[in-house]
Design an enzyme around this catalytic site. Structure first.
Site, PDB file in Angstrom:
ATOM      1  CB  CYS A 152      16.112 -25.175  14.692  1.00 45.69           C
ATOM      2  SG  CYS A 152      17.070 -23.672  14.369  1.00 45.69           S
ATOM      3  CG  HIS A 210      19.863 -28.295  14.511  1.00 43.75           C
ATOM      4  ND1 HIS A 210      18.941 -28.589  13.531  1.00 43.75           N
ATOM      5  CD2 HIS A 210      20.031 -26.948  14.496  1.00 43.75           C
ATOM      6  CE1 HIS A 210      18.559 -27.475  12.938  1.00 43.75           C
ATOM      7  NE2 HIS A 210      19.197 -26.464  13.510  1.00 43.75           N
ATOM      8  CD  GLU A 226      18.745 -32.170  13.606  1.00 45.04           C
ATOM      9  OE1 GLU A 226      18.517 -31.235  12.821  1.00 45.04           O
ATOM     10  OE2 GLU A 226      18.357 -32.161  14.805  1.00 45.04           O
ATOM     11  N   GLY A 261      29.305 -51.310  -9.823  1.00 45.56           N
ATOM     12  CA  GLY A 261      30.259 -52.002  -8.962  1.00 45.56           C
ATOM     13  C   GLY A 261      30.161 -51.552  -7.529  1.00 45.56           C
ATOM     14  CB  VAL A 312      27.244 -50.917  -1.606  1.00 45.02           C
ATOM     15  CG1 VAL A 312      27.015 -49.460  -1.252  1.00 45.02           C
ATOM     16  CG2 VAL A 312      26.387 -51.829  -0.739  1.00 45.02           C
ATOM     17  CG  ASP A 313      24.240 -46.848  -3.222  1.00 46.50           C
ATOM     18  OD1 ASP A 313      24.246 -47.391  -2.102  1.00 46.50           O
ATOM     19  OD2 ASP A 313      24.580 -45.666  -3.399  1.00 46.50           O
ATOM     20  CB  SER A 314      24.285 -50.134  -8.925  1.00 48.91           C
ATOM     21  OG  SER A 314      25.622 -50.597  -8.868  1.00 48.91           O
TER      22      SER A 314
END
Length: 509
Positions: free
Chosen positions: A79, A167, A169, A222, A224-226
């Protein structure tokens, strides 16, 4: 690990999606601002130039010197990137008579070209630009067109430099992944060595080198990331990791207790802190979502500052920041346009002496889950839906009160438990309820009511950067609506959100 593909960010909201698609090929890539990219090309296999909200025809338009890599390694302009390559190489870019936005079809293209191998005739692509290339750059040939865009794609002769005005993506470009794979794997010949196992090994070593024998404090949620961040840190530094779980009064129903219980078998040092009153006080009478986020972020840091002082000689604050958090929080000069700020992104105030360690900063959400699986994280945490850092504060439109929080907790619990009992939870990427600043007339029994409306939101996605609304069965929605209205006092109307991202976001605020 050094990136094999460099993505120059000119401010497009889709830049992170380009990175996501490259990562899906197990190829490590990095996003750099267009004006701060590394000049050392060692190990670099290719460069992708992103889109932008700017016009190349503006005097102040981003215009870096890309001669350092053009003609030396493969380049793909997307683009704005394609328009920049055209503008700076004797092509012509003009304002389009009609804004070219939305679905289009590649009605003509060179199927023998390396970039377009395997693409179907009339393949659907996604356009999103106000300018258009009316003349291909010098020494370039047109390799694809749509019915309304003659120069949909071009290639420079005698070099692996491409420009495409659509685009690839985004999911709306149905064969966009094929184009990206052709560029990354075939043209750039990048090596697919970006795997969860390699990430775990590299990250543990990096944490050990960064932190040494210092103590680290981490906020557990609680989610998933942490949780994955905690396991990585625990493997790297063991007993020097101290975890704190803060009850900000904006969690899901009974979540404070259940989160603490879920970590019992992970061998982590976890302390629970009840800070509801502090957060409610900080949020009093605030209605603007950005102000809410900032108030929560400040209070979160204040609580951590106080708690970290109870741990002798703690030096680091660990956070579960992931790549979308980082990208969405950068200003247009950074350069992606800000959609919303994130409470766990950015610098700490001067008075707080803790340094930051963010082991997941370069990962997308589904990559975090793959790393969690590699670390053998419990499935109950690993497959839990994402939940916003500011919690229910950004799912309550308007001011925050304890009464509204309780109503929304009850509504959310019915919705989430219903998804689980109906076998729909794992088919949905993220779900939740939104408390609307709307009251409507209803009838319960023989009495007229004038109570609150709530919206249910459920989406399907792979990475959270694009999402479609989940097509939940009508019968299920009818049952959940009926249960909410019957059991949650103060609610007499339930609606279902059928907006996709883009143009909407997953959260309402």
């Amino acid at each position: 690990m050094k990136p094999q593909i460099l993505i120059l960010d000119f401010g497009s909201q889709y830049t992170q999606l380009i990175a996501r698609r490259v990562r899906e090929l197990n190829v490590f890539c990095e996003i750099h601002p267009y004006n701060k990219f590394p000049k050392d090309l060692t190990g670099l296999k290719g460069v992708i130039l992103s889109g932008s909200p700017c016009s190349v025809r503006e005097n102040e338009a981003p215009n870096p010197d890309i001669s350092i890599f053009k003609g030396k390694i493969p380049v793909l302009g997307v683009c704005y990137g394609a328009q920049l390559l055209a503008q700076t190489n004797d092509g012509k870019v003009e304002a389009s008579n009609t804004r070219e936005y939305g679905r289009a079809k590649l009605s003509h293209f060179d199927s023998s070209d390396e970039l377009l191998k395997g693409i179907s005739l009339n393949s659907q692509v996604w356009m999103s630009h106000g300018d258009t290339i009316t003349q291909a750059p010098k020494d370039a040939e047109i390799i694809a067109s749509t019915d309304s865009v003659k120069v949909a794609a071009y290639k420079f002769k005698n070099e692996w430099t491409y420009g495409i005005q659509f685009h690839p993506e985004v999911t709306h470009s149905l064969e966009g992944k094929v184009i990206i794979k052709n560029f990354v794997s075939e043209i750039c010949q990048a090596i697919p060595n970006w795997t969860p196992a390699s990430f775990v090994d590299t990250t543990i070593k990096n944490i050990q080198n960064q932190v040494g024998k210092d103590k680290v404090v981490l906020g557990l949620s609680g989610g998933v990331d942490s949780s994955v961040a905690a396991l990585l840190l625990h493997k790297a530094i063991g007993k020097n990791l101290f975890c704190i779980f803060v009850d900000n009064g904006l969690l899901r129903k009974n979540e404070f207790e259940s989160v603490l219980d879920s970590y019992k078998n992970l061998g982590l040092n976890v302390v629970g802190v009840n800070a509801k009153d502090l957060f409610y006080k900080a949020l009093a009478e605030l209605t603007d979502p950005e102000k809410k986020r900032k108030a929560i972020g400040k209070t979160f840091i204040d609580v951590f500052d106080a708690e970290s002082h109870k741990i002798e000689d703690v030096k680091w604050l660990a956070q579960g920041t992931i790549y979308p958090d980082v990208i969405e929080s950068v200003s247009v000069k950074g350069p992606s346009v800000t959609i919303k700020s994130h409470h766990n992104v950015g610098g700490l105030p001067d008075y707080m002496k803790l340094k930051i360690v963010e082991p997941l900063r370069m990962l997308f959400k589904d990559e975090v889950r793959l790393v969690g699986k590699e670390l053998k994280l419990d499935d109950n945490i690993l497959h839990r839906h994402p939940f916003p850092g500011p919690g229910l504060a950004i799912r309550i439109l308007g001011d925050i009160t304890a009464e509204k929080v309780q109503i929304l907790q009850d509504v959310d619990a019915i919705f989430i438990n219903g998804l689980k009992s109906s076998g729909l939870y794992d088919k949905v990427w993220q779900a939740g309820a939104i408390y609307l600043p709307v009251q409507s007339v209803g009838v319960m029994g023989d009495e007229r009511t004038y109570e609150n409306a709530v919206a249910l939101r459920a989406v399907t996605s792979t990475d959270g950067m694009t999402a479609d609304w989940a097509h939940l069965p009508y019968e299920f929605l009818a049952e959940i609506s009926n249960e909410i209205i019957n059991k949650v006092k103060g609610v007499n109307r339930v609606v279902y959100d059928i907006s996709s991202k883009p143009p909407a976001t997953i959260e309402w605020e």
